[in-house]
Design an enzyme around this catalytic site. Structure first.
Site, PDB file in Angstrom:
ATOM      1  N   LYS A 289     -42.906-102.521  28.575  1.00 23.34           N
ATOM      2  CA  LYS A 289     -42.006-102.392  27.351  1.00 23.34           C
ATOM      3  C   LYS A 289     -40.829-101.744  28.490  1.00 23.34           C
ATOM      4  O   LYS A 289     -40.914-101.215  29.492  1.00 23.34           O
ATOM      5  CB  LYS A 289     -42.833-101.134  27.220  1.00 23.34           C
ATOM      6  N   GLU A 375     -55.382 -98.310   9.758  1.00 20.11           N
ATOM      7  CA  GLU A 375     -54.951 -97.150   9.243  1.00 20.11           C
ATOM      8  C   GLU A 375     -57.429 -97.990   7.830  1.00 20.11           C
ATOM      9  O   GLU A 375     -57.032 -96.731   7.433  1.00 20.11           O
ATOM     10  CB  GLU A 375     -54.181 -97.725   7.861  1.00 20.11           C
ATOM     11  N   ARG A 403     -51.835-100.055   3.446  1.00 13.54           N
ATOM     12  CA  ARG A 403     -52.458-101.107   4.498  1.00 13.54           C
ATOM     13  C   ARG A 403     -54.514 -99.854   3.652  1.00 13.54           C
ATOM     14  O   ARG A 403     -55.019-101.388   4.153  1.00 13.54           O
ATOM     15  CB  ARG A 403     -52.503-101.496   5.922  1.00 13.54           C
TER      16      ARG A 403
HETATM   17  C1  LIG Z   1     -49.673-101.147   9.662  1.00 15.95           C
HETATM   18  C2  LIG Z   1     -48.217-100.767  11.091  1.00 15.95           C
HETATM   19  N1  LIG Z   1     -49.373 -99.296  11.359  1.00 15.95           N
HETATM   20  C3  LIG Z   1     -48.521 -98.505  11.883  1.00 15.95           C
HETATM   21  C4  LIG Z   1     -46.757 -99.333  12.519  1.00 15.95           C
HETATM   22  C5  LIG Z   1     -46.112 -98.550  13.543  1.00 15.95           C
HETATM   23  N2  LIG Z   1     -45.729 -99.214  14.646  1.00 15.95           N
HETATM   24  C6  LIG Z   1     -44.693 -99.818  15.179  1.00 15.95           C
HETATM   25  S1  LIG Z   1     -44.675-100.696  16.164  1.00 15.95           S
HETATM   26  C7  LIG Z   1     -46.264 -99.921  17.109  1.00 15.95           C
HETATM   27  C8  LIG Z   1     -46.262 -99.723  18.028  1.00 15.95           C
HETATM   28  C9  LIG Z   1     -46.761-101.286  18.222  1.00 15.95           C
HETATM   29  O1  LIG Z   1     -47.252-101.789  19.716  1.00 15.95           O
HETATM   30  P1  LIG Z   1     -47.345-103.034  19.941  1.00 15.95           P
HETATM   31  O2  LIG Z   1     -48.332-104.323  19.118  1.00 15.95           O
HETATM   32  O3  LIG Z   1     -48.442-102.963  21.992  1.00 15.95           O
HETATM   33  O4  LIG Z   1     -45.702-103.581  20.701  1.00 15.95           O
HETATM   34  P2  LIG Z   1     -44.543-102.953  21.668  1.00 15.95           P
HETATM   35  O5  LIG Z   1     -44.017-102.236  21.382  1.00 15.95           O
HETATM   36  O6  LIG Z   1     -45.755-102.314  22.440  1.00 15.95           O
HETATM   37  O7  LIG Z   1     -44.168-103.805  21.808  1.00 15.95           O
HETATM   38  C10 LIG Z   1     -46.827 -99.507  15.842  1.00 15.95           C
HETATM   39  C11 LIG Z   1     -48.002 -98.716  15.531  1.00 15.95           C
HETATM   40  C12 LIG Z   1     -46.680-100.494  12.094  1.00 15.95           C
HETATM   41  N3  LIG Z   1     -45.107-101.008  12.572  1.00 15.95           N
HETATM   42  N4  LIG Z   1     -47.383-101.189  11.334  1.00 15.95           N
END
Ligand SMILES: Cc1ncc(C[n+]2csc(CCOP(=O)(O)OP(=O)(O)O)c2C)c(N)n1
Length: 642
Positions: A289, A375, A403
């Site tokens: 990242k 969630e 959710r």
């Molecule tokens: C249901 C839900 N909960 C929380 C979030 C907030 N959120 C956005 S990106 C993220 C992290 C995602 O991590 P990953 O899938 O590993 O992707 P990366 O950013 O590391 O590429 C979170 C928790 C979300 N988008 N959707």
């Protein structure tokens, strides 16, 4: 680095088809230029930087190998889609990302046929890709046609239940479907949980990297070039984990792990999968990242989300704040209460910093739980913490709490368990747009029997509400507050425990009463000032509670005023509807009260600044003023004169 980097090869790519004639070396060069352009664009727009930088090679390779938009590339969460937007005909607008009338920061069906499925909440991509695969096989017809369906999902998002529900179903259906697990060992915060450790083991240790394991299973999928003996391919085979992975148990072929920044690995693997895959296949891709931009790589969140920044230094340009954020007020008040009461504990679903629970985690790590992007589980887990005699605060953004709604109903409300819901990012949130708007929680919480629902009008009110929630032991309670900073009011030394179901008078006036629920109160006060100049002094009250309603206050307001106007930062079906129901049942309308309810319009409002979004929603001070004049018939007279 200039705001417009030198990108000679990328300049020739108007759409993914233009990648087709390029050599692998040139594609690597495109990826390099794409990274520079992404950094430059986000430096002027702000937004999600780290995730996009991690997938520039993958984005380039996918569009070079597959035939988008016929093939459907579905980005999970889709905060990593900026490079994809640049390659798919939207480069000319990339510096409008997340702005009013600009490009969305997420994939959006209405924006481009290259965005086959919108997202912004996590872990939906595999379900969506599976739906496309099945639609294809059933003969579904859409203008671009349907080819392959490819879900790209991060390791954080893979931890959510939905991703597993989809894999379970996909493994059973056995359709050709490609899932790319983009494993950067990061969520927003470091990922938590057993899956994260499992993924690390997949490439870090025994037994998965053993060549002998490669003898079975997905070997049939291995590319010809591998067998033809290209040296690199042979090396890759050595690193290939085959047989016995969790994904294979779910019915997927597993390929990987491969280096997601090495085009010489990505391109042949994707080409082979395209040529040969028959059923569901998971390609495990390792990325970093924030890759390629030192300030992002060095940041704790790997540049997950950033304000506009100076490209040379990475320094973010944030407006100085005059008041604490609601999030930090919540976090600090909770820590203070937790110091006095060892039963207080807290649950976040992958958002420790975003919800302010990082403060609690630092002081009381054993009472703070980051459950991952989960969630639904988080809510039920909190319900049982409450059933077990603890005082759980379940801190979630309004939009993500959606959710966990069945869990709120079934596990919390029906069992009358005292879970304290701290609902952050209530109301319109700005640049993240409609997917992140906290529009519905008043409606979906206040309709539940036994649920107490509060909204803070300012940061001092929020402090009182945290204390009130902590003290409320005989059922569930929720309090909502917006994104951003408070009003700059003085904070109480010792927050009060509010009387449940009691509002407060702000100003006594005549003819019209403005009954506010939440932080529109500031705009209501401004409107009242403007009205005073016109000789109208409205009564103003802060309802504090949407459930239970302050019946006495509301009926009193209705009795002594000609008109009553409610206002809330939520969709129809919330506070105003409950007030209307009360007034109707109490027979107040029978005697002619003029009633209006200011709620969010019945549309999904696109991204803009929160103030602009509230302007679009007609809920700022001038519009409140107009509403008052209208209901009193004053505007009509003015218009007639003019
Ligand atoms: C249901 C839900 N909960 C929380 C979030 C907030 N959120 C956005 S990106 C993220 C992290 C995602 O991590 P990953 O899938 O590993 O992707 P990366 O950013 O590391 O590429 C979170 C928790 C979300 N988008 N959707």
């Amino acid at each position: 680095m200039s705001d417009r980097p030198n990108t000679p090869l990328l300049d020739q790519i108007a759409r993914p088809a233009d990648l087709k004639g390029l050599s692998d070396t040139q594609l690597a060069q495109v990826a390099h230029e794409l990274r520079q352009e992404t950094i430059a664009a986000v430096s002027v727009t702000g937004g999600h930087l780290g995730a996009g930088l991690g997938v520039v090679e993958l984005t380039t390779a996918l569009h070079a190998v597959f035939d988008t938009p016929r093939d459907k590339v579905i980005w999970d969460v889709s905060h990593q889609c900026y490079p994809h937007k640049i390659l798919t005909g939207r480069r000319d607008r990339i510096r409008t990302l997340r702005m009013k009338d600009g490009l969305s920061g997420f994939t959006k069906r209405s924006e481009s046929s290259y965005d086959p499925f919108g997202a912004a909440h996590s872990s939906t991509s595999i379900s969506a890709a599976l739906g496309f695969s099945v639609a294809r096989d059933l003969g579904g017809v859409i203008p671009e046609g349907i080819g392959d369906a490819i879900a790209v999902i991060g390791d954080g998002s893979m931890s959510a239940g939905m991703a597993f529900e989809a894999m379970n179903n996909a493994g059973h259906l056995g359709k050709r479907l490609i899932v790319i697990l983009n494993d950067n060992e990061m969520s927003i915060a470091p990922p938590v949980g057993a899956l994260s450790s499992y993924l690390s083991r997949l490439y870090a240790g025994e037994p998965f990297q053993e060549l002998k394991a490669a003898a079975k299973g997905a070997v049939s999928l291995l590319p010809e070039p591998f067998r033809e003996g290209a040296k690199r391919a042979k090396d890759m085979l050595k690193g290939m984990a085959v047989g016995g992975t969790l994904f294979e148990a779910l019915g997927f072929s597993y390929l990987g792990p491969i280096d997601g920044h090495d085009m010489d690995q990505l391109l042949p693997v994707l080409r082979t999968v395209k040529a040969r895959a028959t059923g569901p296949i998971l390609i495990h891709v390792l990325t970093k990242k924030g890759k390629g931009y030192a300030p992002a790589e060095a940041a704790l969140d790997k540049g997950h989300a950033t304000a506009k920044f100076d490209m040379m230094t990475g320094e973010q340009k944030k407006a100085p704040s005059n008041a604490p954020s609601y999030t930090s007020v919540f976090g600090n008040e909770l820590v203070k209460l937790a110091a006095k009461d060892d039963k207080i504990c807290a649950v976040t679903a992958a958002m420790p910093d975003g919800t302010g629970l990082n403060l609690m985690a630092e002081r009381y790590p054993s009472r703070t739980f980051d459950v991952g992007i989960a969630e639904q589980h988080g809510v039920t887990f909190a319900a049982a913490l409450a059933a077990g005699g603890m005082k759980p605060f379940c801190a979630m953004y309004s939009t993500f709490l959606q959710r966990g709604y069945d869990q709120v109903v079934h596990d919390v409300a029906i069992q009358r368990l005292p879970v304290r819901f701290a609902i952050d990012r209530a109301g319109l949130v700005g640049a993240d747009g409609a997917t992140h708007a906290g529009s519905f929680d008043i409606g979906f919480m206040a309709n539940l029997p036994g649920m107490v629902v509060m909204a803070a009008a300012d940061e001092a009110e929020l402090a009182h509400m945290v204390a009130t929630a902590a003290a409320h032991d005989n059922g569930p309670i929720a309090f909502r507050y917006p994104r951003g900073e408070g009003e700059g009011v003085e904070m109480p030394e010792t927050p009060e425990v509010l009387k449940i179901g009691k509002g407060r008078m702000i100003q006594e006036g005549k003819r019209v009463a403005l009954l506010s629920f939440g932080t529109r109160l500031g705009e209501v006060r401004k409107a009242a000032e403007a009205l005073a100049a016109k000789g109208i002094t409205p009564t103003i009250a802060d309802a504090r509670f949407a459930k239970p309603l302050d019946r006495d206050l509301i009926l009193q307001l209705a009795t002594v005023h000609e008109a009553l106007i409610t206002i809330e930062e939520g969709a129809v079906g919330g506070f105003g509807s409950h007030v209307a129901q009360l007034l109707a049942e109490a027979g107040v309308f029978d005697s002619g009260l003029k009633f209006r309810s200011m709620v969010l319009p019945d549309t999904f409002i696109d991204q803009a600044s929160p103030a602009d979004m509230y302007e679009a929603a007609a809920m700022n001070a001038p519009q409140i003023e107009t509403k008052v004049l209208e209901v009193l018939g004053v505007a009509t007279i003015g218009e007639k004169r003019a």
